[in-house]
Design a protein around this motif. Structure first.
Motif, PDB file in Angstrom:
ATOM      1  N   GLU A  66      54.955 -79.738 -25.894  1.00 46.53           N
ATOM      2  CA  GLU A  66      54.321 -79.150 -27.076  1.00 46.53           C
ATOM      3  C   GLU A  66      55.362 -78.538 -28.011  1.00 46.53           C
ATOM      4  O   GLU A  66      55.253 -78.641 -29.233  1.00 46.53           O
ATOM      5  N   ILE A  67      56.378 -77.908 -27.430  1.00 47.82           N
ATOM      6  CA  ILE A  67      57.441 -77.323 -28.262  1.00 47.82           C
ATOM      7  C   ILE A  67      58.196 -78.424 -28.993  1.00 47.82           C
ATOM      8  O   ILE A  67      58.446 -78.338 -30.201  1.00 47.82           O
ATOM      9  N   PHE A  68      58.566 -79.491 -28.276  1.00 48.07           N
ATOM     10  CA  PHE A  68      59.286 -80.598 -28.900  1.00 48.07           C
ATOM     11  C   PHE A  68      58.447 -81.248 -29.998  1.00 48.07           C
ATOM     12  O   PHE A  68      58.960 -81.593 -31.063  1.00 48.07           O
ATOM     13  N   ALA A  69      57.153 -81.400 -29.730  1.00 44.70           N
ATOM     14  CA  ALA A  69      56.275 -82.036 -30.719  1.00 44.70           C
ATOM     15  C   ALA A  69      56.158 -81.195 -31.981  1.00 44.70           C
ATOM     16  O   ALA A  69      56.053 -81.725 -33.090  1.00 44.70           O
ATOM     17  N   ARG A  70      56.176 -79.893 -31.819  1.00 42.84           N
ATOM     18  CA  ARG A  70      56.065 -78.993 -32.973  1.00 42.84           C
ATOM     19  C   ARG A  70      57.380 -78.921 -33.756  1.00 42.84           C
ATOM     20  O   ARG A  70      57.385 -78.952 -34.984  1.00 42.84           O
ATOM     21  N   VAL A  71      58.496 -78.848 -33.042  1.00 45.72           N
ATOM     22  CA  VAL A  71      59.810 -78.712 -33.696  1.00 45.72           C
ATOM     23  C   VAL A  71      60.293 -80.048 -34.251  1.00 45.72           C
ATOM     24  O   VAL A  71      60.896 -80.104 -35.319  1.00 45.72           O
ATOM     25  N   ARG A  72      60.027 -81.137 -33.523  1.00 52.28           N
ATOM     26  CA  ARG A  72      60.425 -82.493 -33.907  1.00 52.28           C
ATOM     27  C   ARG A  72      61.902 -82.569 -34.289  1.00 52.28           C
ATOM     28  O   ARG A  72      62.264 -82.954 -35.411  1.00 52.28           O
ATOM     29  N   PRO A  73      62.793 -82.252 -33.352  1.00 54.83           N
ATOM     30  CA  PRO A  73      64.219 -82.350 -33.652  1.00 54.83           C
ATOM     31  C   PRO A  73      64.689 -83.804 -33.671  1.00 54.83           C
ATOM     32  O   PRO A  73      64.139 -84.656 -32.974  1.00 54.83           O
TER      33      PRO A  73
END
Length: 322
Positions: A66-73
């Motif tokens: 969820e963190i990766f999906a929100r930040v989308r680095p």
């Protein structure tokens, strides 16, 4: 939206650690886009740097996706790992192996384009017949009876499978040797700082050393260039444990390996150390890393050689007596 072209910036796992916090300082003003610092530890507002987003999270937690999906680095620098030898084996495995798998899955789901991982020279294993020096093409054997080295090898096996199955996620893998800086304090520096430095007879115990500043510089270059590949991360030259003792003004006493194993077996049974008899190979068969590919292919030449790395550590360390 899963189009990777909309991804930007850099996310660093283990960002509150020794190398992570230094890398943050370099990347904050480096024009690489938004920088996100992820760590299990919460960073108090007073210690946070302007322009950096802070996320608290565990790389083992399914919520990482969820963190990766929100930040989308666009780029992920994966630094979160176990650094101490002799801890809880199950926990260490969960962090190093299962945590890395969760990072890989989170990268894939979020459309990350480039993953940078700090592995370890320990992935080669501690073996009497290791080539000297070890090159990136030499086999990764780890040690079945040394969980730290075994986990590092398993992580690299997993990364190799992902390179084959998911080539859209470019990988840059660094295999550091012993990382040393003025504030380094771990089981290796403990060897250097005892009143009497004890080594093993029959082996020079050569240490490949890399300055913390060179590790950070290589990581930052990988972020900027996006260059994939696998690279040993070591300064030029080595220092034997006897030479390290001399440079540190300490007496050096070599002990036969069999006696050292017996002593560790007894101390471990008495609960006086977490180290075991098997850990003797950690000193007996130090991996010596070749850095030719780092220089010629990746394009980074470490600024400090092994002797200067140690002298910098010795002379700038704040808690040592003059």
């Amino acid at each position: 939206m899963n189009d990777a072209t909309f991804n930007s910036g850099v996310l660093i796992t283990g960002a509150a650690g020794f190398i992570g916090s230094a890398l943050l300082r370099v990347l904050a003003d480096d024009g690489v886009g938004q920088v996100t610092a992820l760590d299990l530890r919460d960073v108090p507002p007073a210690q946070q740097r302007a322009g950096i987003d802070y996320e608290q999270g565990d790389i083992r937690d399914p919520a990482l996706k969820e963190i990766f999906a929100r930040v989308r680095p666009r780029t992920v620098v994966h630094l979160a790992s176990v650094v101490a030898v002799g801890g809880d084996e199950r926990r260490d495995y969960e962090i190093d192996v299962l945590g890395t798998r969760n990072v890989l899955e989170s990268c894939l789901a979020a459309g990350v384009q480039h993953l940078i991982v700090t592995s370890s020279g320990a992935a080669y294993g501690y073996h009497a017949d290791n080539p000297v020096p070890l090159r990136e093409t030499d086999p990764l054997r780890g040690n079945e009876d040394f969980p730290y080295a075994r986990n590092k090898r398993e992580v690299e096996d997993m990364l190799a499978r992902w390179r084959s199955e998911h080539p859209q996620l470019q990988q840059t893998i660094f295999r550091p040797c012993t990382v040393l800086g003025p504030t380094t304090n771990n089981q290796i520096t403990a060897l250097f700082e005892r009143p009497v430095v004890t080594g093993l007879s029959g082996t020079a115990t050569p240490f490949s050393l890399i300055a913390d500043s060179d590790v950070v510089a290589a990581l930052a270059q990988a972020v900027r260039t996006g260059k994939p590949g696998i690279y040993n991360l070591a300064g030029d030259g080595t220092l034997s444990l006897r030479e390290i003792a001399q440079l540190n003004g300490k007496p050096f006493i070599p002990i036969p390996p069999a006696i050292m194993r017996g002593a560790l077996r007894l101390l471990n049974a008495l609960g006086l150390t977490k180290l075991t008899a098997e850990n003797v190979k950690f000193i007996q068969y130090r991996p010596v890393l070749d850095n030719t590919r780092l220089k010629s292919e990746f394009g980074y030449t470490p600024e400090l050689d092994a002797r200067v790395v140690f002298e910098r550590y010795r002379d700038q360390r704040p808690d040592l007596p003059a």
